[in-house]
Design a protein around this motif. Sequence first.
Motif, PDB file in Angstrom:
ATOM      1  N   LEU A  98      23.490  44.994  32.322  1.00  0.00           N
ATOM      2  CA  LEU A  98      24.655  45.885  32.225  1.00  0.00           C
ATOM      3  C   LEU A  98      25.539  45.770  33.464  1.00  0.00           C
ATOM      4  O   LEU A  98      26.770  45.758  33.350  1.00  0.00           O
ATOM      5  CB  LEU A  98      24.206  47.335  32.039  1.00  0.00           C
ATOM      6  N   ALA A  99      24.927  45.674  34.633  1.00  0.00           N
ATOM      7  CA  ALA A  99      25.714  45.550  35.869  1.00  0.00           C
ATOM      8  C   ALA A  99      26.507  44.247  35.880  1.00  0.00           C
ATOM      9  O   ALA A  99      27.686  44.235  36.266  1.00  0.00           O
ATOM     10  CB  ALA A  99      24.785  45.623  37.082  1.00  0.00           C
ATOM     11  N   GLU A 100      25.903  43.155  35.443  1.00  0.00           N
ATOM     12  CA  GLU A 100      26.611  41.871  35.407  1.00  0.00           C
ATOM     13  C   GLU A 100      27.729  41.886  34.364  1.00  0.00           C
ATOM     14  O   GLU A 100      28.816  41.359  34.607  1.00  0.00           O
ATOM     15  CB  GLU A 100      25.637  40.719  35.125  1.00  0.00           C
ATOM     16  N   ALA A 101      27.464  42.479  33.217  1.00  0.00           N
ATOM     17  CA  ALA A 101      28.498  42.560  32.172  1.00  0.00           C
ATOM     18  C   ALA A 101      29.670  43.416  32.649  1.00  0.00           C
ATOM     19  O   ALA A 101      30.833  43.073  32.412  1.00  0.00           O
ATOM     20  CB  ALA A 101      27.912  43.120  30.884  1.00  0.00           C
ATOM     21  N   ALA A 102      29.375  44.504  33.334  1.00  0.00           N
ATOM     22  CA  ALA A 102      30.442  45.367  33.860  1.00  0.00           C
ATOM     23  C   ALA A 102      31.247  44.633  34.930  1.00  0.00           C
ATOM     24  O   ALA A 102      32.480  44.718  34.956  1.00  0.00           O
ATOM     25  CB  ALA A 102      29.851  46.653  34.430  1.00  0.00           C
ATOM     26  N   ALA A 103      30.568  43.918  35.805  1.00  0.00           N
ATOM     27  CA  ALA A 103      31.263  43.163  36.858  1.00  0.00           C
ATOM     28  C   ALA A 103      32.153  42.080  36.261  1.00  0.00           C
ATOM     29  O   ALA A 103      33.293  41.885  36.697  1.00  0.00           O
ATOM     30  CB  ALA A 103      30.250  42.550  37.817  1.00  0.00           C
ATOM     31  N   ALA A 104      31.657  41.394  35.248  1.00  0.00           N
ATOM     32  CA  ALA A 104      32.466  40.366  34.590  1.00  0.00           C
ATOM     33  C   ALA A 104      33.682  40.999  33.919  1.00  0.00           C
ATOM     34  O   ALA A 104      34.789  40.458  33.968  1.00  0.00           O
ATOM     35  CB  ALA A 104      31.627  39.598  33.566  1.00  0.00           C
ATOM     36  N   GLY A 105      33.490  42.159  33.313  1.00  0.00           N
ATOM     37  CA  GLY A 105      34.614  42.867  32.690  1.00  0.00           C
ATOM     38  C   GLY A 105      35.676  43.265  33.702  1.00  0.00           C
ATOM     39  O   GLY A 105      36.875  43.153  33.436  1.00  0.00           O
ATOM     40  N   ARG A 106      35.240  43.705  34.876  1.00  0.00           N
ATOM     41  CA  ARG A 106      36.208  44.053  35.929  1.00  0.00           C
ATOM     42  C   ARG A 106      36.998  42.829  36.356  1.00  0.00           C
ATOM     43  O   ARG A 106      38.201  42.911  36.598  1.00  0.00           O
ATOM     44  CB  ARG A 106      35.492  44.677  37.129  1.00  0.00           C
ATOM     45  N   GLU A 107      36.343  41.695  36.439  1.00  0.00           N
ATOM     46  CA  GLU A 107      37.048  40.467  36.832  1.00  0.00           C
ATOM     47  C   GLU A 107      38.047  40.042  35.766  1.00  0.00           C
ATOM     48  O   GLU A 107      39.155  39.614  36.091  1.00  0.00           O
ATOM     49  CB  GLU A 107      36.036  39.355  37.124  1.00  0.00           C
ATOM     50  N   VAL A 108      37.658  40.166  34.508  1.00  0.00           N
ATOM     51  CA  VAL A 108      38.583  39.831  33.420  1.00  0.00           C
ATOM     52  C   VAL A 108      39.807  40.734  33.489  1.00  0.00           C
ATOM     53  O   VAL A 108      40.945  40.276  33.399  1.00  0.00           O
ATOM     54  CB  VAL A 108      37.895  39.945  32.043  1.00  0.00           C
ATOM     55  N   ARG A 109      39.583  42.034  33.672  1.00  0.00           N
ATOM     56  CA  ARG A 109      40.706  42.983  33.739  1.00  0.00           C
ATOM     57  C   ARG A 109      41.586  42.711  34.956  1.00  0.00           C
ATOM     58  O   ARG A 109      42.804  42.864  34.884  1.00  0.00           O
ATOM     59  CB  ARG A 109      40.189  44.420  33.735  1.00  0.00           C
ATOM     60  N   ALA A 110      40.989  42.308  36.063  1.00  0.00           N
ATOM     61  CA  ALA A 110      41.773  42.016  37.268  1.00  0.00           C
ATOM     62  C   ALA A 110      42.677  40.813  37.052  1.00  0.00           C
ATOM     63  O   ALA A 110      43.802  40.779  37.540  1.00  0.00           O
ATOM     64  CB  ALA A 110      40.847  41.777  38.455  1.00  0.00           C
ATOM     65  N   VAL A 111      42.200  39.827  36.321  1.00  0.00           N
ATOM     66  CA  VAL A 111      42.980  38.614  36.091  1.00  0.00           C
ATOM     67  C   VAL A 111      44.013  38.817  34.992  1.00  0.00           C
ATOM     68  O   VAL A 111      45.143  38.355  35.105  1.00  0.00           O
ATOM     69  CB  VAL A 111      42.038  37.430  35.744  1.00  0.00           C
ATOM     70  N   THR A 112      43.642  39.519  33.938  1.00  0.00           N
ATOM     71  CA  THR A 112      44.548  39.684  32.797  1.00  0.00           C
ATOM     72  C   THR A 112      45.509  40.844  32.995  1.00  0.00           C
ATOM     73  O   THR A 112      46.445  40.993  32.226  1.00  0.00           O
ATOM     74  CB  THR A 112      43.771  39.912  31.494  1.00  0.00           C
ATOM     75  N   GLY A 113      45.265  41.666  33.968  1.00  0.00           N
ATOM     76  CA  GLY A 113      46.047  42.883  34.119  1.00  0.00           C
ATOM     77  C   GLY A 113      45.365  43.963  33.306  1.00  0.00           C
ATOM     78  O   GLY A 113      44.885  43.720  32.205  1.00  0.00           O
ATOM     79  N   SER A 114      45.291  45.120  33.857  1.00  0.00           N
ATOM     80  CA  SER A 114      44.556  46.196  33.210  1.00  0.00           C
ATOM     81  C   SER A 114      45.419  46.843  32.137  1.00  0.00           C
ATOM     82  O   SER A 114      46.123  47.800  32.381  1.00  0.00           O
ATOM     83  CB  SER A 114      44.132  47.223  34.261  1.00  0.00           C
ATOM     84  N   SER A 115      45.354  46.292  30.934  1.00  0.00           N
ATOM     85  CA  SER A 115      46.106  46.875  29.829  1.00  0.00           C
ATOM     86  C   SER A 115      45.217  47.881  29.107  1.00  0.00           C
ATOM     87  O   SER A 115      44.001  47.722  29.069  1.00  0.00           O
ATOM     88  CB  SER A 115      46.560  45.791  28.846  1.00  0.00           C
ATOM     89  N   PRO A 116      45.813  48.933  28.545  1.00  0.00           N
ATOM     90  CA  PRO A 116      44.996  49.940  27.851  1.00  0.00           C
ATOM     91  C   PRO A 116      44.149  49.330  26.732  1.00  0.00           C
ATOM     92  O   PRO A 116      42.993  49.692  26.562  1.00  0.00           O
ATOM     93  CB  PRO A 116      46.022  50.916  27.288  1.00  0.00           C
ATOM     94  N   GLY A 117      44.709  48.386  25.989  1.00  0.00           N
ATOM     95  CA  GLY A 117      43.958  47.779  24.895  1.00  0.00           C
ATOM     96  C   GLY A 117      42.729  47.036  25.373  1.00  0.00           C
ATOM     97  O   GLY A 117      41.640  47.184  24.829  1.00  0.00           O
ATOM     98  N   THR A 118      42.883  46.243  26.416  1.00  0.00           N
ATOM     99  CA  THR A 118      41.755  45.485  26.960  1.00  0.00           C
ATOM    100  C   THR A 118      40.723  46.427  27.561  1.00  0.00           C
ATOM    101  O   THR A 118      39.522  46.254  27.350  1.00  0.00           O
ATOM    102  CB  THR A 118      42.246  44.480  28.022  1.00  0.00           C
ATOM    103  N   ASP A 119      41.185  47.433  28.305  1.00  0.00           N
ATOM    104  CA  ASP A 119      40.272  48.392  28.922  1.00  0.00           C
ATOM    105  C   ASP A 119      39.437  49.107  27.868  1.00  0.00           C
ATOM    106  O   ASP A 119      38.222  49.243  28.013  1.00  0.00           O
ATOM    107  CB  ASP A 119      41.041  49.415  29.753  1.00  0.00           C
ATOM    108  N   ILE A 120      40.087  49.565  26.812  1.00  0.00           N
ATOM    109  CA  ILE A 120      39.379  50.286  25.753  1.00  0.00           C
ATOM    110  C   ILE A 120      38.396  49.351  25.047  1.00  0.00           C
ATOM    111  O   ILE A 120      37.233  49.694  24.831  1.00  0.00           O
ATOM    112  CB  ILE A 120      40.374  50.909  24.748  1.00  0.00           C
ATOM    113  N   PHE A 121      38.860  48.163  24.695  1.00  0.00           N
ATOM    114  CA  PHE A 121      38.024  47.218  23.965  1.00  0.00           C
ATOM    115  C   PHE A 121      36.772  46.852  24.755  1.00  0.00           C
ATOM    116  O   PHE A 121      35.651  46.906  24.235  1.00  0.00           O
ATOM    117  CB  PHE A 121      38.847  45.970  23.623  1.00  0.00           C
ATOM    118  N   LEU A 122      36.951  46.476  26.030  1.00  0.00           N
ATOM    119  CA  LEU A 122      35.800  46.112  26.852  1.00  0.00           C
ATOM    120  C   LEU A 122      34.910  47.325  27.131  1.00  0.00           C
ATOM    121  O   LEU A 122      33.690  47.208  27.169  1.00  0.00           O
ATOM    122  CB  LEU A 122      36.251  45.467  28.155  1.00  0.00           C
ATOM    123  N   GLY A 123      35.537  48.488  27.307  1.00  0.00           N
ATOM    124  CA  GLY A 123      34.765  49.705  27.551  1.00  0.00           C
ATOM    125  C   GLY A 123      33.881  50.077  26.375  1.00  0.00           C
ATOM    126  O   GLY A 123      32.719  50.461  26.552  1.00  0.00           O
TER     127      GLY A 123
END
Length: 131
Positions: free
Chosen positions: A49-74
């Motif tokens: 879970l920690a690795e998946a969360a960290a990878a998600g943060r990196e994806v959001r940092a690169v793609t820009g934190s859009s509400p759709g991406t944040d909700i989907f990954l969350g």
Amino acid sequence: MTIADRIGDHQARCLPHLLTLRLLARDDAEAPSPWLTRAEVTGATEAILAEAAAAGREVRAVTGSSPGTDIFLGVRLRRLAAAADDAIAAAGTGDFTRLRRHLHRFEVLTSAIWEVQEATRPAPAEGPRVW
């Protein structure tokens, strides 16, 4: 290092933990004690879970934190956490049949979250075309 490389690093760090869970899920007549199994399932799922969360943060940092991406990954991460909780509970009660089912679900959801993260990362920039 590209975002794909960083996601790959997170995935690689999960492999030993996924292998631990696979060993626990094997169909074996001599299952370990519930308290030991619960501790191993807890440690492995928390690390994943920690690795998946960290990878998600990196994806959001690169793609820009859009509400759709944040909700989907969350949502995906919460679903993975719920599967981990179910596996931990089954391990704690010594119900190894339920544990195997929940660990299989956790593994499937882990694969799915990596696929989602791969799909949401930005496409690589194209270099100059040589004709």
